[in-house]
Design a protein around this motif. Structure first.
Motif, PDB file in Angstrom:
ATOM      1  N   GLY A  70      -6.945 -22.837   5.268  1.00 29.88           N
ATOM      2  CA  GLY A  70      -7.668 -21.597   5.479  1.00 29.88           C
ATOM      3  C   GLY A  70      -7.094 -20.448   4.674  1.00 29.88           C
ATOM      4  N   LEU A  71      -7.752 -19.305   4.778  1.00 30.94           N
ATOM      5  CA  LEU A  71      -7.304 -18.071   4.152  1.00 30.94           C
ATOM      6  C   LEU A  71      -7.058 -17.038   5.239  1.00 30.94           C
ATOM      7  CD1 LEU A  71      -9.674 -17.693   1.062  1.00 30.94           C
ATOM      8  CD2 LEU A  71      -7.217 -18.111   0.998  1.00 30.94           C
ATOM      9  N   SER A  72      -6.007 -16.239   5.090  1.00 30.89           N
ATOM     10  CA  SER A  72      -5.738 -15.182   6.060  1.00 30.89           C
ATOM     11  C   SER A  72      -5.318 -13.904   5.343  1.00 30.89           C
ATOM     12  CB  SER A  72      -4.654 -15.608   7.058  1.00 30.89           C
ATOM     13  OG  SER A  72      -3.458 -15.967   6.396  1.00 30.89           O
ATOM     14  N   TYR A  73      -5.690 -12.790   5.961  1.00 32.04           N
ATOM     15  CA  TYR A  73      -5.346 -11.465   5.434  1.00 32.04           C
ATOM     16  C   TYR A  73      -4.474 -10.765   6.463  1.00 32.04           C
ATOM     17  CZ  TYR A  73      -5.926  -6.540   4.148  1.00 32.04           C
ATOM     18  OH  TYR A  73      -5.698  -5.222   3.829  1.00 32.04           O
ATOM     19  N   HIS A  74      -3.323 -10.264   6.008  1.00 28.85           N
ATOM     20  CA  HIS A  74      -2.350  -9.602   6.875  1.00 28.85           C
ATOM     21  C   HIS A  74      -2.210  -8.150   6.405  1.00 28.85           C
ATOM     22  CE1 HIS A  74      -0.826 -13.739   8.034  1.00 28.85           C
ATOM     23  NE2 HIS A  74      -1.464 -13.969   6.891  1.00 28.85           N
ATOM     24  N   ARG A  75      -2.652  -7.222   7.214  1.00 32.58           N
ATOM     25  CA  ARG A  75      -2.628  -5.804   6.838  1.00 32.58           C
ATOM     26  C   ARG A  75      -1.538  -5.086   7.613  1.00 32.58           C
ATOM     27  NH1 ARG A  75      -5.997  -2.141   4.328  1.00 32.58           N
ATOM     28  NH2 ARG A  75      -5.912   0.007   5.058  1.00 32.58           N
ATOM     29  N   GLY A  76      -0.528  -4.613   6.892  1.00 37.67           N
ATOM     30  CA  GLY A  76       0.598  -3.951   7.522  1.00 37.67           C
ATOM     31  C   GLY A  76       0.197  -2.674   8.237  1.00 37.67           C
ATOM     32  N   LEU A  77       0.793  -2.456   9.408  1.00 39.51           N
ATOM     33  CA  LEU A  77       0.484  -1.288  10.226  1.00 39.51           C
ATOM     34  C   LEU A  77       1.619  -0.275  10.268  1.00 39.51           C
ATOM     35  CD1 LEU A  77      -1.080  -3.171  13.276  1.00 39.51           C
ATOM     36  CD2 LEU A  77      -2.290  -2.168  11.320  1.00 39.51           C
ATOM     37  N   VAL A  78       2.808  -0.659   9.780  1.00 41.79           N
ATOM     38  CA  VAL A  78       4.009   0.157   9.939  1.00 41.79           C
ATOM     39  C   VAL A  78       4.518   0.633   8.582  1.00 41.79           C
ATOM     40  CG1 VAL A  78       6.403   0.134  10.751  1.00 41.79           C
ATOM     41  CG2 VAL A  78       4.655  -1.111  12.020  1.00 41.79           C
ATOM     42  N   ASN A  79       4.908   1.899   8.505  1.00 40.88           N
ATOM     43  CA  ASN A  79       5.572   2.418   7.308  1.00 40.88           C
ATOM     44  C   ASN A  79       7.001   1.866   7.269  1.00 40.88           C
ATOM     45  OD1 ASN A  79       6.490   3.862   5.088  1.00 40.88           O
ATOM     46  ND2 ASN A  79       6.685   5.792   6.199  1.00 40.88           N
ATOM     47  N   ILE A  80       7.305   1.001   6.302  1.00 39.32           N
ATOM     48  CA  ILE A  80       8.596   0.323   6.279  1.00 39.32           C
ATOM     49  C   ILE A  80       9.657   1.107   5.505  1.00 39.32           C
ATOM     50  CG2 ILE A  80       7.530  -1.947   6.486  1.00 39.32           C
ATOM     51  CD1 ILE A  80       8.017  -2.275   3.437  1.00 39.32           C
ATOM     52  N   GLU A  81       9.294   2.203   4.852  1.00 37.12           N
ATOM     53  CA  GLU A  81      10.200   2.925   3.947  1.00 37.12           C
ATOM     54  C   GLU A  81      11.033   3.963   4.697  1.00 37.12           C
ATOM     55  OE1 GLU A  81      12.181   5.232   1.456  1.00 37.12           O
ATOM     56  OE2 GLU A  81      10.537   6.250   2.490  1.00 37.12           O
TER      57      GLU A  81
ATOM     58  N   ARG B 135       0.864  -1.175   0.000  1.00 39.56           N
ATOM     59  CA  ARG B 135       0.000   0.000   0.000  1.00 39.56           C
ATOM     60  C   ARG B 135       0.899   1.223   0.000  1.00 39.56           C
ATOM     61  NH1 ARG B 135      -1.876  -1.916   4.762  1.00 39.56           N
ATOM     62  NH2 ARG B 135      -2.127   0.156   5.626  1.00 39.56           N
ATOM     63  N   ALA B 136       0.859   1.974  -1.086  1.00 44.88           N
ATOM     64  CA  ALA B 136       1.753   3.119  -1.266  1.00 44.88           C
ATOM     65  C   ALA B 136       0.957   4.419  -1.191  1.00 44.88           C
ATOM     66  CB  ALA B 136       2.474   3.023  -2.603  1.00 44.88           C
ATOM     67  N   ASP B 137       1.569   5.406  -0.548  1.00 44.22           N
ATOM     68  CA  ASP B 137       0.922   6.713  -0.445  1.00 44.22           C
ATOM     69  C   ASP B 137       2.005   7.785  -0.376  1.00 44.22           C
ATOM     70  OD1 ASP B 137      -1.282   8.482  -0.212  1.00 44.22           O
ATOM     71  OD2 ASP B 137      -0.905   8.633   1.937  1.00 44.22           O
ATOM     72  N   SER B 138       1.708   8.953  -0.933  1.00 41.92           N
ATOM     73  CA  SER B 138       2.646  10.078  -0.931  1.00 41.92           C
ATOM     74  C   SER B 138       1.918  11.322  -1.405  1.00 41.92           C
ATOM     75  CB  SER B 138       3.837   9.790  -1.849  1.00 41.92           C
ATOM     76  OG  SER B 138       3.419   9.835  -3.212  1.00 41.92           O
TER      77      SER B 138
ATOM     78  N   VAL C 238       6.515   9.776   2.201  1.00 44.54           N
ATOM     79  CA  VAL C 238       6.273   8.541   1.441  1.00 44.54           C
ATOM     80  C   VAL C 238       5.939   7.434   2.428  1.00 44.54           C
ATOM     81  CG1 VAL C 238       7.247   6.827  -0.126  1.00 44.54           C
ATOM     82  CG2 VAL C 238       7.848   9.245  -0.386  1.00 44.54           C
ATOM     83  N   THR C 239       4.879   6.710   2.155  1.00 42.68           N
ATOM     84  CA  THR C 239       4.449   5.611   3.020  1.00 42.68           C
ATOM     85  C   THR C 239       4.320   4.326   2.215  1.00 42.68           C
ATOM     86  OG1 THR C 239       3.214   7.109   4.468  1.00 42.68           O
ATOM     87  CG2 THR C 239       2.634   4.776   4.567  1.00 42.68           C
ATOM     88  N   LEU C 240       4.986   3.270   2.691  1.00 38.03           N
ATOM     89  CA  LEU C 240       4.850   1.933   2.110  1.00 38.03           C
ATOM     90  C   LEU C 240       4.498   0.963   3.236  1.00 38.03           C
ATOM     91  CD1 LEU C 240       7.971   1.711  -0.267  1.00 38.03           C
ATOM     92  CD2 LEU C 240       5.629   2.328  -0.867  1.00 38.03           C
ATOM     93  N   LYS C 241       3.387   0.245   3.077  1.00 42.32           N
ATOM     94  CA  LYS C 241       2.968  -0.728   4.084  1.00 42.32           C
ATOM     95  C   LYS C 241       2.694  -2.072   3.413  1.00 42.32           C
ATOM     96  CE  LYS C 241       0.967   2.685   7.240  1.00 42.32           C
ATOM     97  NZ  LYS C 241      -0.234   3.114   7.991  1.00 42.32           N
TER      98      LYS C 241
END
Length: 228
Positions: free
Chosen positions: A190-201, A36-39, A213-216
């Motif tokens: 099963g199926l699982s969804y993992h939603r990142g909480l931390v900006n790794i960039e 998930r990218a944002d800027s 710039v935000t990358l999660k």
């Protein structure tokens, strides 16, 4: 009186230990990962492509009730994806250039979740729901397939690992089916969804002066496993 209270406490602890059950297993998780990218609009960071990865590891379910378990373990997980952005700095061209960057990341993760099981919906078959999160540490990274990256705008070479922070955390939700094969052997899917909480960039802000710039990380995984 004190002896009676002590005896009751010991009896309660013994009963709790007797009712508690630990199940240990292994899982394999092919997944689709993306960023998930944002800027700000000037640099226009955005997700372009997802990445197919393969992970897995140890699963530990500690039951504190007949249908309730605290679930943890140790997982090796692949994440990343392809992003694009507008680069206003170029060594050869004064005009803005649209660039793509393929990111491959590998994490060692510890999940911290609760699993809720139904009663049997068919013979020896239960449905489970999983909710919680995970924390992880970056152990490997590649940019455009390489461990080192030469920025096309500045011609400066850096290690790919210098572009990202070490820790990561994610919210996790999932659901699946568990089937009892024998007295202590179970299989699950099963199926699982993992939603990142931390900006790794950290590279664009620190080394290129491109602010905010935000990358999660995001991941959708198919969880296939065996518990003993």
């Amino acid at each position: 009186m004190k002896k009676s209270l002590l005896a009751l406490l010991l009896l309660g602890a013994s009963a709790g230990a007797a009712s508690a059950q630990v199940e240990i297993g292994l899982k394999l998780s092919p997944s689709v990962a993306y960023l998930r990218a944002d800027s700000p609009s000037g640099s226009s960071f955005q997700n372009e492509k997802s990445k197919v990865t393969l992970g897995g590891g140890l699963v530990v379910d500690y039951f504190f009730g007949q249908n309730y378990a605290f679930s943890s373990g140790l997982w090796l997980t692949g994440k990343g994806g392809t992003i694009s952005y507008t680069d206003k700095t170029s060594a050869t061209n004064a005009d803005p250039v649209r660039r793509n960057q393929e990111i491959g990341l590998q994490y060692l993760e510890v999940p911290l979740t609760v699993k809720l099981f139904t009663n049997d919906v068919a013979t020896d078959t239960k449905v489970y729901f999983q909710l919680g999160g995970s924390v992880g540490a970056l152990i490997g990274s590649r940019l455009n397939g390489d461990k080192r990256y030469t920025d096309p705008a500045t011609a400066q070479e850096t290690e790919a690992s210098k572009h990202f922070i070490l820790p990561d955390a994610a919210a996790l939700v999932g659901a699946g089916v568990e089937y009892q094969l024998g007295q202590s052997t179970k299989v699950f899917a099963g199926l699982s969804y993992h939603r990142g909480l931390v900006n790794i960039e950290k590279y664009f802000d620190k080394d290129r002066g491109i602010k905010d710039v935000t990358l999660k990380n995001n991941e959708i995984a198919l969880d296939l496993g065996l518990k003993f």
